[in-house]
Design an enzyme around this catalytic site. Structure first.
Site, mmCIF file in Angstrom:
data_model
loop_
_atom_site.group_PDB
_atom_site.id
_atom_site.type_symbol
_atom_site.label_atom_id
_atom_site.label_comp_id
_atom_site.label_asym_id
_atom_site.label_seq_id
_atom_site.Cartn_x
_atom_site.Cartn_y
_atom_site.Cartn_z
ATOM 1 N N HIS A 295 0.852 -1.187 0.000
ATOM 2 C CA HIS A 295 0.000 0.000 0.000
ATOM 3 C C HIS A 295 0.894 1.246 0.000
ATOM 4 C CE1 HIS A 295 -3.413 -2.508 1.980
ATOM 5 N NE2 HIS A 295 -3.583 -2.437 0.670
ATOM 6 N N PHE A 470 3.920 0.485 4.815
ATOM 7 C CA PHE A 470 4.551 -0.661 5.489
ATOM 8 C C PHE A 470 3.661 -1.911 5.485
ATOM 9 C CE2 PHE A 470 6.013 3.208 7.880
ATOM 10 C CZ PHE A 470 7.229 3.333 7.219
ATOM 11 N N HIS A 471 3.085 -2.237 4.307
ATOM 12 C CA HIS A 471 2.233 -3.418 4.183
ATOM 13 C C HIS A 471 2.710 -4.352 3.072
ATOM 14 C CE1 HIS A 471 -1.338 -0.852 5.913
ATOM 15 N NE2 HIS A 471 -0.454 -1.173 6.838
ATOM 16 N N PRO A 472 3.983 -4.705 2.990
ATOM 17 C CA PRO A 472 4.415 -5.613 1.924
ATOM 18 C C PRO A 472 3.866 -7.018 2.138
ATOM 19 C CG PRO A 472 6.213 -5.269 3.467
ATOM 20 C CD PRO A 472 5.110 -4.330 3.872
#
Length: 534
Positions: A295, A470-472
């Site tokens: 995201h 920070f949503h890998p």
């Protein structure tokens, strides 16, 4: 040095690893080794909610990764924080409790992943949950994963919520009932004003079990594969080479960056890439490290008047002292803040089936998270595309496990993502032009009124402003096609005794913050592991 044999070796004591360690060690006959490359979670800023400002970018708690230079970000490389401490990202993240949309999980099931529809996964969300409002058909109570309302309020956030309603985004009090469209206050993983990490919730209650061994400062280097089965793990513990044997399984819970890295270091992945780094190919699996989704947030800043935000309060000694006293006495105020308090889920254009963008609204502004706040009153309306079409990759850059892998998200490489970014900025401008916000005279500071309303100019402005939220996910994705890495029971294709359990298995990114979906994934995985290995 071989330290011992265990039934299970879990690599990574992040969110998933903490849940797995708790559940698998609940049977006293089952021995579990949990390895964490970082240290203990005894840094005080981990537990004070506003401490994310001091844990992100801090090598004590963060891997401090960076992406490669990104064309979609107009030639910028950006920080890529990942937790390096017990609790992993749950010890440094924004604490927002978010499941995503029922549509997300139904899509996982439609892709062939049996047991992963919304109706399938909802019981696992409810099982782990300890919701402040108690039990209903959507929420649970008595679980380890505490969910509470936030302990502060801001006038400008209430006004933004009214403005969103005026712009067609209805109010909601709960984002976690399957359809998260609306605007409301985030619920958070806190208990009485303190961060409630996966280490606090799941690992600490299990730490004294004699069948659970936890090693910190233990960096995994290679999975040993014999006759097509993962049998052992090599690692360095406090700098010394060590290994351990796994009788049942090695479980990777190192996250979307480190899990594919360890697979490749172990000879599992794309043969050509492994050979470039002089790594013996033990099993060709071309999907390892591919399909990266994330995201990307565009941080829009508006100056305001006739109200207070955190900017000026935090920029003077008296204000800082007052905030510290309020937190010490009552566990309330700005030090109890998650990074974002107000959220909104909306459609970037009416043709979307469900909400496809998410706002994180903050009563503060800064050029970069962790830097000084601006010397004027302002709020930030950060907006991200929930379902990006851009796909990237994470691959080793060296056979040395201590070398950062190459992170290439390929942000905004898909034309559809550039259009969503432009639409999101236009929607934000409409919200900020409503009567509800008029008393505060909002003035666009970033990207600025000089950037017009055209698609190309807005997309370029997004590339200048955007950063990861920070949503890998998805670098070891679940499925049964030739680019899938694990099956729907999270077993690595073609290697017995090896599983991946973390955000990397998501076939498609969820529509919202990803930490609590990882709790669900680990809870469900633990049940499957116990069933399969009986």
């Amino acid at each position: 040095m071989t330290i011992d044999s265990f039934d299970y070796i879990i690599v990574g004591a992040g969110t998933a690893g903490c849940v797995l360690a708790n559940r698998l060690s609940a049977d006293p006959k089952t021995s579990v080794l949990l390895l964490e490359a970082g240290g203990k979670d005894n840094y005080h800023w981990i537990h004070i909610p506003v401490g994310y400002l001091f844990t992100l970018g801090n090598p004590r708690t963060d891997w401090c990764f960076k992406t490669e230079v990104e064309a979609g970000l107009n030639g910028r490389a950006i920080d890529y924080a990942r937790g390096k401490v017990l609790g992993g990202c749950s010890s440094i993240n924004g604490m927002i409790y978010m499941r995503g949309q029922s549509r997300d999980y139904d899509q996982w099931r439609q892709m062939g992943n049996v047991g992963w529809s919304w109706d399938d996964v909802l019981p696992y969300f409810r099982k782990t949950e300890d919701h402040y409002a108690g039990v209903d058909e959507m929420h649970g109570a008595g679980g380890e994963w505490r969910v509470e309302e936030q302990r502060l309020s801001w006038e400008i956030l209430a006004a933004f919520r009214e403005a969103a309603a005026e712009a067609g985004i209805p109010n909601t009090n709960d984002f976690n009932r399957g359809d998260n469209e609306g605007c409301g206050y985030f619920q958070v993983n806190q208990r009485r004003g303190r961060r409630w990490s996966a280490a606090t919730a799941f690992l600490k209650p299990a730490m004294q079990r004699p069948n659970l061994k936890i090693l910190t400062h233990a960096q995994a280097s290679r999975i040993i594969i014999e006759d097509g089965r993962a049998t052992s793990l090599e690692f360095r513990h406090e700098g010394q080479p060590s290994s351990a044997h796994a009788r049942a399984a090695v479980i990777l819970s190192s996250g979307s960056v480190n899990s594919p890295q360890l697979l490749e270091l172990s000879g599992i992945g794309q043969g050509g890439l492994l050979q470039q780094h002089a790594i013996e190919v033990r099993h060709e699996l071309p999907g390892v490290g591919e399909n990266l989704q994330d995201h990307l947030q565009v941080r829009l800043v508006y100056k305001v008047a006739n109200t207070r935000t955190l900017n000026l309060r935090a920029n003077n000694l008296l204000g800082k002292t007052a905030m510290g006293l309020e937190y010490a006495l009552f566990r309330t105020g700005p030090l109890a803040m998650s990074p974002s308090q107000l959220g909104a889920f909306a459609k970037s254009d009416p043709s979307k089936e469900t909400a496809n963008i998410q706002y994180h609204i903050q009563p503060l502004s800064t050029d970069k998270l962790g830097e000084d706040l601006h010397p004027f009153e302002a709020f930030t309306a950060s907006v991200c595309n929930l379902r990006p079409e851009s796909r990237g990759s994470i691959h080793i850059s060296s056979p040395d496990p201590m070398q950062q892998p190459s992170i290439r998200p390929n942000y905004l490489s898909a034309e559809a993502d550039r259009k969503v970014a432009a639409d999101a900025i236009r929607l934000t401008r409409r919200i900020c032009a409503t009567d509800a916000l008029a008393p505060y005279s909002p003035e666009e500071f970033r990207p600025g009124p000089e950037v017009g309303d055209g698609d190309e100019g807005l997309a370029r402005a997004a590339g200048d402003l955007a950063t990861t939220i920070f949503h890998p996910v998805s670098t070891c994705r679940m499925g049964d096609d030739n680019l899938a890495v694990v099956d729907d029971r999270l077993r690595v294709h073609g290697i017995a005794g090896l599983r991946v359990v973390d955000a990397s298995i998501m076939p498609i990114i969820t529509s919202g913050n990803t930490n609590s979906p990882v709790v669900m994934i680990a809870e469900k995985a633990a049940e499957m592991i116990i069933q399969d290995d009986r």
